[in-house]
Design an enzyme around this catalytic site. Structure first.
Site, mmCIF file in Angstrom:
data_model
loop_
_atom_site.group_PDB
_atom_site.id
_atom_site.type_symbol
_atom_site.label_atom_id
_atom_site.label_comp_id
_atom_site.label_asym_id
_atom_site.label_seq_id
_atom_site.Cartn_x
_atom_site.Cartn_y
_atom_site.Cartn_z
ATOM 1 N N SER A 1 -5.645 16.840 -10.782
ATOM 2 C CA SER A 1 -5.413 17.022 -9.355
ATOM 3 C C SER A 1 -5.485 18.508 -8.996
ATOM 4 O O SER A 1 -6.450 19.172 -9.381
ATOM 5 C CB SER A 1 -4.064 16.398 -8.986
ATOM 6 O OG SER A 1 -3.912 16.314 -7.584
ATOM 7 N N ASP B 1 -9.767 14.392 -12.217
ATOM 8 C CA ASP B 1 -9.641 14.150 -10.777
ATOM 9 C C ASP B 1 -9.160 15.427 -10.067
ATOM 10 O O ASP B 1 -8.148 15.412 -9.347
ATOM 11 C CB ASP B 1 -8.681 12.982 -10.512
ATOM 12 C CG ASP B 1 -9.280 12.018 -9.462
ATOM 13 O OD1 ASP B 1 -10.482 12.111 -9.177
ATOM 14 O OD2 ASP B 1 -8.527 11.180 -8.935
ATOM 15 N N HIS C 1 -5.973 7.896 -8.370
ATOM 16 C CA HIS C 1 -5.652 9.290 -8.670
ATOM 17 C C HIS C 1 -4.402 9.430 -9.548
ATOM 18 O O HIS C 1 -4.238 10.449 -10.235
ATOM 19 C CB HIS C 1 -5.452 10.029 -7.342
ATOM 20 C CG HIS C 1 -5.254 11.502 -7.475
ATOM 21 N ND1 HIS C 1 -6.236 12.344 -7.949
ATOM 22 C CD2 HIS C 1 -4.190 12.301 -7.185
ATOM 23 C CE1 HIS C 1 -5.780 13.590 -7.948
ATOM 24 N NE2 HIS C 1 -4.543 13.595 -7.491
#
Lengths: 282, 282
Positions: free
Chosen positions: B97, B130, B206
């Protein structure tokens, strides 16, 4: 010569020795709120390499134009020179700005709501000049063709060229960028499958390929970040890239395209990066 | 074993026969508002292949962690097993992230304002799970590393792996997507130079790589689009990809990575597309 037929711009450069021949076709869609006539200098460059160019004014009717072509619209067009034939087995589709997105949408078979059933016209190549899919990833125009997954365009092995401008993602005054990050050339390229080619005219803007005498430049300069270099060099460079790409995939001669890619043929403006993905190796 | 040192998670899987050896290091940065401890199941998978893992809790101090490593922080850490050495010539940097973006920023040398001068620690590889650079292209977190130009990451030939999730760009309820289009894995991949690898866990979200017992899942399910498949398969697949990538570029053995790329080694979940760009051919 150039004629306006049914709101279309038809450009054909015929030399005497070519009369009686059959020519490949480039379908070109203009950008949002602009006129097809603003691109004639760029398109004449391409046309002079003996391509028939059809540049409709109404991009919302892309599928109808495609249908008109396949039904022999060009051959029945009274202003087509006698003994000149369009080779409908060699049609490339292209466009600038939102028209670049229209070109991809047509190639992908993503039709407008009122479009005729998918036509049997098969495209041989697709080419986007600073294509734009909306104002942001969350505010895209229909049909939404970007998926934000690399190589997701479902075009099999149809060759793709994407030409971007380096200044298209910059705002001018209070006007937002005309080719904003996330919906511009970079993402169109990212979603392209090999064989595909990417070219960035890094020092020019989104409107720098218009005719000198085309748009009201005093307005363009207020809303669009433009390059400081001569625009004729921009048009020549783009024209050269388009012709080399068409030669490679409609004409079967990759020599000039390869020369541009390996930079043995130098463009008159900075084109960087240049990226090619070959189907055999990538 | 895993220890918390200076807010860091240090994971070392040592088998008797390895004591006395020197091990490569994986630096891992967690995502925004989450805890490094939520990743231990994923990281144990990687660590079990004999990598020392350093996963600091404070990602805003990435450059300080890098400095701490180069100054021998690990060797002076009392909880490091005796006779175990970190090989600082083989350090990969990674994250999930916003931490994935931090990993790229550190590799690129894009420092936070208060960071120490660029350290002499050289990374051998960078890996984003991600990765997310903000909430939209026009609202990116500092330092802004995305340029929206293909292959613009200035990392020379540093190998790059980008792993995306197929559901990360979907919103859940009134929560916007956690990995929005235009600032997620697709653009990180687009800006990567060869050698680079792209993997999409297309049916997972995610947050699906967190520990089973890690986060409050009843909250996660309300704010994050999650996959319907078992999460342990997601962690195993991601762990396998990370290990194969590290083996290839820290260990010099590309066999498993090649197997994943040519799909002779099948992951237990759908990974599609898988794309590799080799430096020799692309």
């Amino acid at each position: 010569m150039s004629h306006s037929i049914y709101n279309q711009l038809l450009m054909i450069s015929i030399q005497d020795q070519n009369v009686g021949s059959i020519f490949p076709v480039l379908l070109f869609f203009h950008g949002f709120l602009v006129e097809n006539a603003w691109y004639t200098q760029l398109l004449e460059h391409v046309s002079s390499h003996v391509y028939i160019i059809v540049a409709p004014q109404e991009v919302n009717q892309a599928a109808f134009i495609s249908e008109w072509l396949i039904k022999g619209g060009l051959s029945s067009e009274p202003k087509m020179p006698k003994n000149v034939q369009a080779d409908l087995t060699k049609v490339a589709v292209s466009g600038h700005s939102r028209g670049g997105k229209t070109a991809f949408a047509l190639a992908l078979g993503c039709q407008e709501a009122e479009a005729p059933p998918a036509s049997s016209l098969k495209f041989s190549a697709v080419l986007g000049i600073d294509p734009v899919a909306g104002s942001s990833p969350s505010n895209r125009t229909d049909p939404k063709i970007l998926k934000y997954i690399p190589r997701s365009f479902d075009l099999s092995t149809m060759p793709i060229a994407v030409i971007g401008t380096g200044l298209g993602n910059q705002k001018k005054g209070i006007t937002p960028p005309l080719a904003p990050n996330g919906v511009n050339h970079a993402e169109f390229w990212n979603e392209s499958k090999p064989p595909c080619y990417y070219f960035l005219a890094k020092e020019y803007g989104h409107c720098d390929m218009f005719n000198e005498d085309g748009p009201p430049w005093f307005v363009i300069h207020k809303i669009c970040q433009t390059g400081s270099g001569p625009r004729d060099l921009m048009r020549r460079s783009l024209g050269g890239i388009v012709v080399a790409f068409l030669e490679a995939y409609l004409g079967g001669n990759k020599q000039n395209l390869q020369g541009i890619v390996d930079e043995s043929l130098e463009a008159p403006i900075a084109i960087h990066p240049i990226i090619s993905l070959d189907d055999a190796t990538c």
